[in-house]
Design a protein around this motif. Structure first.
Motif, PDB file in Angstrom:
ATOM      1  N   VAL A 198      -7.562   0.442  -8.796  1.00 40.35           N
ATOM      2  CA  VAL A 198      -8.522  -0.551  -8.303  1.00 40.35           C
ATOM      3  C   VAL A 198      -7.854  -1.464  -7.278  1.00 40.35           C
ATOM      4  O   VAL A 198      -8.417  -1.757  -6.213  1.00 40.35           O
ATOM      5  CB  VAL A 198      -9.090  -1.373  -9.476  1.00 40.35           C
ATOM      6  CG1 VAL A 198      -9.936  -2.536  -8.966  1.00 40.35           C
ATOM      7  CG2 VAL A 198      -9.915  -0.493 -10.407  1.00 40.35           C
ATOM      8  N   LEU A 199      -6.651  -1.913  -7.583  1.00 40.52           N
ATOM      9  CA  LEU A 199      -5.932  -2.807  -6.682  1.00 40.52           C
ATOM     10  C   LEU A 199      -5.654  -2.142  -5.340  1.00 40.52           C
ATOM     11  O   LEU A 199      -5.873  -2.740  -4.273  1.00 40.52           O
ATOM     12  CB  LEU A 199      -4.624  -3.264  -7.328  1.00 40.52           C
ATOM     13  CG  LEU A 199      -4.741  -4.124  -8.590  1.00 40.52           C
ATOM     14  CD1 LEU A 199      -3.365  -4.380  -9.192  1.00 40.52           C
ATOM     15  CD2 LEU A 199      -5.432  -5.453  -8.293  1.00 40.52           C
ATOM     16  N   GLU A 200      -5.167  -0.930  -5.382  1.00 42.10           N
ATOM     17  CA  GLU A 200      -4.833  -0.252  -4.132  1.00 42.10           C
ATOM     18  C   GLU A 200      -6.073  -0.013  -3.279  1.00 42.10           C
ATOM     19  O   GLU A 200      -6.036  -0.181  -2.052  1.00 42.10           O
ATOM     20  CB  GLU A 200      -4.117   1.062  -4.438  1.00 42.10           C
ATOM     21  CG  GLU A 200      -2.725   0.853  -5.003  1.00 42.10           C
ATOM     22  CD  GLU A 200      -1.986   2.148  -5.305  1.00 42.10           C
ATOM     23  OE1 GLU A 200      -0.749   2.121  -5.377  1.00 42.10           O
ATOM     24  OE2 GLU A 200      -2.672   3.189  -5.474  1.00 42.10           O
ATOM     25  N   ALA A 201      -7.166   0.346  -3.921  1.00 44.28           N
ATOM     26  CA  ALA A 201      -8.406   0.547  -3.171  1.00 44.28           C
ATOM     27  C   ALA A 201      -8.915  -0.757  -2.561  1.00 44.28           C
ATOM     28  O   ALA A 201      -9.624  -0.742  -1.553  1.00 44.28           O
ATOM     29  CB  ALA A 201      -9.478   1.151  -4.087  1.00 44.28           C
ATOM     30  N   ALA A 202      -8.533  -1.901  -3.174  1.00 49.52           N
ATOM     31  CA  ALA A 202      -8.968  -3.209  -2.679  1.00 49.52           C
ATOM     32  C   ALA A 202      -8.017  -3.783  -1.635  1.00 49.52           C
ATOM     33  O   ALA A 202      -8.230  -4.913  -1.174  1.00 49.52           O
ATOM     34  CB  ALA A 202      -9.104  -4.177  -3.845  1.00 49.52           C
ATOM     35  N   GLY A 203      -6.956  -3.041  -1.289  1.00 48.28           N
ATOM     36  CA  GLY A 203      -6.051  -3.503  -0.245  1.00 48.28           C
ATOM     37  C   GLY A 203      -4.759  -4.105  -0.723  1.00 48.28           C
ATOM     38  O   GLY A 203      -3.973  -4.610   0.092  1.00 48.28           O
ATOM     39  N   TYR A 204      -4.484  -4.078  -2.018  1.00 46.40           N
ATOM     40  CA  TYR A 204      -3.218  -4.583  -2.525  1.00 46.40           C
ATOM     41  C   TYR A 204      -2.130  -3.550  -2.260  1.00 46.40           C
ATOM     42  O   TYR A 204      -2.325  -2.348  -2.502  1.00 46.40           O
ATOM     43  CB  TYR A 204      -3.289  -4.853  -4.019  1.00 46.40           C
ATOM     44  CG  TYR A 204      -4.157  -6.035  -4.410  1.00 46.40           C
ATOM     45  CD1 TYR A 204      -3.597  -7.226  -4.826  1.00 46.40           C
ATOM     46  CD2 TYR A 204      -5.550  -5.937  -4.371  1.00 46.40           C
ATOM     47  CE1 TYR A 204      -4.406  -8.309  -5.209  1.00 46.40           C
ATOM     48  CE2 TYR A 204      -6.362  -7.004  -4.735  1.00 46.40           C
ATOM     49  CZ  TYR A 204      -5.779  -8.187  -5.147  1.00 46.40           C
ATOM     50  OH  TYR A 204      -6.578  -9.253  -5.512  1.00 46.40           O
TER      51      TYR A 204
ATOM     52  N   THR B  44       2.882  -5.898   5.555  1.00 45.40           N
ATOM     53  CA  THR B  44       2.836  -7.341   5.331  1.00 45.40           C
ATOM     54  C   THR B  44       1.405  -7.724   4.962  1.00 45.40           C
ATOM     55  O   THR B  44       0.496  -7.606   5.770  1.00 45.40           O
ATOM     56  CB  THR B  44       3.271  -8.110   6.579  1.00 45.40           C
ATOM     57  OG1 THR B  44       4.597  -7.708   6.941  1.00 45.40           O
ATOM     58  CG2 THR B  44       3.257  -9.610   6.312  1.00 45.40           C
ATOM     59  N   THR B  45       1.224  -8.163   3.732  1.00 47.71           N
ATOM     60  CA  THR B  45      -0.111  -8.490   3.244  1.00 47.71           C
ATOM     61  C   THR B  45      -0.013  -9.577   2.191  1.00 47.71           C
ATOM     62  O   THR B  45       0.969  -9.625   1.426  1.00 47.71           O
ATOM     63  CB  THR B  45      -0.803  -7.252   2.642  1.00 47.71           C
ATOM     64  OG1 THR B  45      -2.051  -7.646   2.052  1.00 47.71           O
ATOM     65  CG2 THR B  45       0.054  -6.590   1.570  1.00 47.71           C
TER      66      THR B  45
ATOM     67  N   LEU C 201       1.760  -5.363 -15.493  1.00 42.29           N
ATOM     68  CA  LEU C 201       1.238  -5.314 -14.128  1.00 42.29           C
ATOM     69  C   LEU C 201       0.991  -6.740 -13.647  1.00 42.29           C
ATOM     70  O   LEU C 201       0.321  -7.520 -14.331  1.00 42.29           O
ATOM     71  CB  LEU C 201      -0.050  -4.505 -14.082  1.00 42.29           C
ATOM     72  CG  LEU C 201      -0.800  -4.435 -12.741  1.00 42.29           C
ATOM     73  CD1 LEU C 201       0.072  -3.840 -11.649  1.00 42.29           C
ATOM     74  CD2 LEU C 201      -2.089  -3.637 -12.912  1.00 42.29           C
ATOM     75  N   VAL C 202       1.546  -7.059 -12.482  1.00 41.68           N
ATOM     76  CA  VAL C 202       1.399  -8.390 -11.894  1.00 41.68           C
ATOM     77  C   VAL C 202       0.836  -8.222 -10.485  1.00 41.68           C
ATOM     78  O   VAL C 202       1.447  -7.562  -9.641  1.00 41.68           O
ATOM     79  CB  VAL C 202       2.747  -9.137 -11.821  1.00 41.68           C
ATOM     80  CG1 VAL C 202       2.544 -10.554 -11.279  1.00 41.68           C
ATOM     81  CG2 VAL C 202       3.431  -9.172 -13.177  1.00 41.68           C
ATOM     82  N   ALA C 203      -0.325  -8.795 -10.238  1.00 43.38           N
ATOM     83  CA  ALA C 203      -0.922  -8.771  -8.896  1.00 43.38           C
ATOM     84  C   ALA C 203      -1.041 -10.195  -8.389  1.00 43.38           C
ATOM     85  O   ALA C 203      -1.242 -11.127  -9.179  1.00 43.38           O
ATOM     86  CB  ALA C 203      -2.294  -8.107  -8.930  1.00 43.38           C
ATOM     87  N   GLU C 204      -0.919 -10.350  -7.062  1.00 44.11           N
ATOM     88  CA  GLU C 204      -0.995 -11.694  -6.492  1.00 44.11           C
ATOM     89  C   GLU C 204      -1.792 -11.714  -5.196  1.00 44.11           C
ATOM     90  O   GLU C 204      -1.741 -10.767  -4.403  1.00 44.11           O
ATOM     91  CB  GLU C 204       0.404 -12.260  -6.233  1.00 44.11           C
ATOM     92  CG  GLU C 204       1.167 -12.551  -7.510  1.00 44.11           C
ATOM     93  CD  GLU C 204       2.367 -13.440  -7.301  1.00 44.11           C
ATOM     94  OE1 GLU C 204       2.645 -14.269  -8.191  1.00 44.11           O
ATOM     95  OE2 GLU C 204       3.044 -13.302  -6.254  1.00 44.11           O
TER      96      GLU C 204
ATOM     97  N   GLY D 297      -9.569  -9.322  -3.176  1.00 45.37           N
ATOM     98  CA  GLY D 297      -9.113  -8.480  -2.078  1.00 45.37           C
ATOM     99  C   GLY D 297     -10.160  -8.359  -0.994  1.00 45.37           C
ATOM    100  O   GLY D 297      -9.858  -8.448   0.212  1.00 45.37           O
ATOM    101  N   GLU D 298     -11.404  -8.168  -1.406  1.00 40.72           N
ATOM    102  CA  GLU D 298     -12.503  -8.095  -0.446  1.00 40.72           C
ATOM    103  C   GLU D 298     -12.631  -9.403   0.329  1.00 40.72           C
ATOM    104  O   GLU D 298     -12.838  -9.407   1.552  1.00 40.72           O
ATOM    105  CB  GLU D 298     -13.803  -7.794  -1.186  1.00 40.72           C
ATOM    106  CG  GLU D 298     -15.029  -7.730  -0.303  1.00 40.72           C
ATOM    107  CD  GLU D 298     -16.313  -7.496  -1.088  1.00 40.72           C
ATOM    108  OE1 GLU D 298     -17.336  -8.117  -0.759  1.00 40.72           O
ATOM    109  OE2 GLU D 298     -16.272  -6.682  -2.058  1.00 40.72           O
ATOM    110  N   GLY D 299     -12.494 -10.529  -0.376  1.00 42.78           N
ATOM    111  CA  GLY D 299     -12.615 -11.826   0.271  1.00 42.78           C
ATOM    112  C   GLY D 299     -11.519 -12.081   1.286  1.00 42.78           C
ATOM    113  O   GLY D 299     -11.778 -12.617   2.380  1.00 42.78           O
TER     114      GLY D 299
END
Length: 585
Positions: free
Chosen positions: A80-86, A94-95, A267-270, A310-312
């Motif tokens: 889900v994260l990767e599909a959202a641009g993470y 650089t993101t 799992l840690v997302a930021e 991610g969308e935002g």
């Protein structure tokens, strides 16, 4: 500075002999433009149906740190994260959207159920199988020999030490109405039984109605004994006892589990903030457990929130100035490690929210959506609308209170979402037991979003059919809107939120004054009732005092002035309420 001013304001009003009579707060004004835009974005972006699809994926996975189902659940969120641009942290791109999987060795092997069945010897139809009851095998159970085993069944009633007296259980299978861990220690560890069949459900699980559910539980990891435990349903327990009325009974048990060395993943997302990236709002959702609501819904809701963020960021609809961190891991321990392993990082965590059992179809579970508040005086004096759940809470001391505006901020965002939808939102005094606890222990603000009482809590009746996409969306929207407000707040938002806390404080003081008057009329002690009102007023004064951290970059003169006004109003209302009870000051 503001905390000192709160004390001065209270002392000044006391010296001046009171304040104007408290009046009903005016209706809440419309949200500031930026908050309204973020709320609209969250409502458009967050999908309860998408979140429920993740719950469906996790629904039949018995998740223990380090086992295949636990890791597969995390991998589903990574997708889900990767599909959202993470992007994976440390990668070339650089993101502001990143994630990482943290690996830690496990002290003991992990455990995974594969198959199981229980039958009365000589009968073709099994009483229970793993296919019908996901919680049938107690965690840490070993496999039986290939083809299973057969042995005499011994009923030890309640499973107490006295219940074992005069019973030879060595080489036999023991059944009892006790926790499987307790029964295992006595039957296997102390008396040489082969394994145990345990029945234990809480009253709120309604065992008289839910006769085909088994609780989630475990036995001690004991490689020397290599034994096992099974969790009985009420129907299976009664069937075995009926069989025993006709004489000795032998049962056949066949179990296959996997026990193997592994590592624990977190799992840690930021979403990295632009201006104050070290200042953090942290969400936490635990992966382990075997239920759909507990806690696949927390995992899924947070994944959907992360996807929306991610969308935002990609569209420019949400550009945080502070960092939002999202944790998926083992309950309490993953959050605690995040806060303990880097003290400098932990010092900058301003807010923590735990998502645990957040997607219930309350018509089926009997639960209610709740915000478990940071410790406020309702955890010391629980009265009026404040009530503990059947999970249970014990009174706190005044020294354990944690004044903060987060309680009312989150409640108001949920009430915004509930308006016109019929969604029921309530609060409960602090009880503990989930990922909000480490935040509080670390000195950060932290609260819990959850449901209780749930008749299927910690049982294998907690399946996808008890999960509501609408509830997942509602919780996701109010949680996301809270995080967006606190990671982007300018002066208008900060002043608005201070006003909300002021209104909440005035309303609370009025309610508590009415309760104290009723208590005095019923023979209560004036000294205690005065103390309650003083404590509530002081709690809200300090909650307002810490609100100086809301505005990104520090409070502007206009926000400081708004804070001072709120402090004066709350101090005045508190003093007036105390004096209104009578007696000397």
């Amino acid at each position: 500075m503001i905390r000192l001013h709160a004390v001065i304001a209270w002392a000044l009003l006391a010296s001046q002999g009171g304040s104007p009579t408290w009046q009903e707060a005016p209706p809440r004004p419309p949200l500031p433009a930026s908050m309204a835009a973020h709320q609209r974005f969250a409502r458009e972006a967050i999908s309860g149906e998408r979140a429920r699809e993740i719950v469906a994926f996790m629904d039949t996975l018995y998740r223990v740190p380090g086992n295949g189902p636990f890791d597969a659940s995390l991998q589903r969120v990574v997708e889900v994260l990767e599909a959202a641009g993470y992007g994976e942290e440390g990668g070339a791109a650089t993101t502001p959207l990143t994630y990482r999987l943290e690996h830690r060795p496990l002290d003991d092997p992990t455990w995974e159920p594969v198959s199981a069945s229980l039958r009365v010897a000589g009968r073709a139809q099994p009483l229970l199988t793993l296919d019908t009851n996901l919680n049938l095998i107690a965690a840490n159970s070993f496999s039986t020999p290939p083809g299973g085993l057969e042995a005499e069944l011994v009923d030890v009633g309640g499973g107490s030490e006295a219940d074992f007296e005069g019973k030879d259980v060595r080489g036999k299978i023991v059944m009892g109405d006790a926790s499987v861990g307790q029964l295992f220690r006595r039957a296997v560890g102390e008396n040489g039984a082969l394994g145990v069949l345990a029945f234990r459900l809480s009253g709120f699980n309604r065992p008289e109605v839910n006769r085909d559910i088994a609780p989630m539980s475990s036995i001690p990891y004991d490689p020397e004994a290599g034994a096992w435990g099974l969790l009985l349903t009420a129907r299976a327990r009664d069937a075995l006892r009926r069989a025993l009325t006709s004489g000795p009974v032998r049962v056949q048990v066949e179990i296959e589990t996997r026990i193997y060395p592994s590592e624990e993943l977190t799992l840690v997302a930021e979403v990295r903030g632009r201006r104050e990236p070290e200042r953090r709002f942290v969400f936490s959702a635990h992966v382990q457990e075997s239920g759909a609501n507990d806690n696949a819904t927390g995992v899924a809701a947070l994944a959907e929130i992360a996807r929306a963020f991610g969308e935002g960021v990609r569209s420019g609809a949400f550009l945080p100035e502070r960092t939002i961190t999202m944790l998926w891991g083992d309950e309490i321990s993953s959050t605690r490690r995040y806060l303990q392993e880097d003290p400098g990082r932990a010092e900058k965590v301003g807010w923590g929210v735990s998502l645990d059992m957040v997607g219930e179809d309350t018509g089926k579970t009997g639960g209610t959506f709740l915000i478990e508040k940071m410790p406020d005086p309702s955890a010391v004096w629980t009265r009026g609308e404040d009530q503990h759940t059947e999970w249970g809470g014990r009174p706190l001391g005044k020294d354990q209170l944690t004044p903060h505006y987060l309680n009312d901020l989150v409640l108001n965002r949920c009430l915004d979402q509930a308006a016109g939808t019929g969604w029921v939102v309530r609060t409960n005094p602090y009880e503990g037991g989930s990922d909000h606890v480490p935040f509080l222990q670390a000195g950060a603000s932290g609260l819990l979003l959850w449901h209780f009482t749930d008749q299927f809590y910690h049982t294998d009746g907690d399946r996808i059919d008890k999960v509501s996409a609408a509830t997942l969306r509602n919780v996701g929207v109010c949680a996301a809107t809270t995080a967006m407000a606190l990671t982007t707040a300018g002066g208008a938002v900060a002043s608005f939120l201070v006003g909300e806390v002021e209104a909440a404080a005035l309303a609370r003081i009025a309610r508590e004054e009415a309760l104290s008057r009723a208590a005095l009329a019923a023979g209560g002690k004036l000294e205690e009732e005065r103390e309650i009102l003083q404590t509530w007023a002081a709690w809200y004064l300090d909650a307002l005092a810490v609100a100086q951290d809301i505005q990104v970059g520090g409070s502007s003169p206009s926000v400081l002035a708004r804070l001072e006004s709120a402090l004066q109003a709350v101090a005045a209302a508190g003093e007036r309420a105390v004096e209104g009870l009578g007696g000397s000051g």
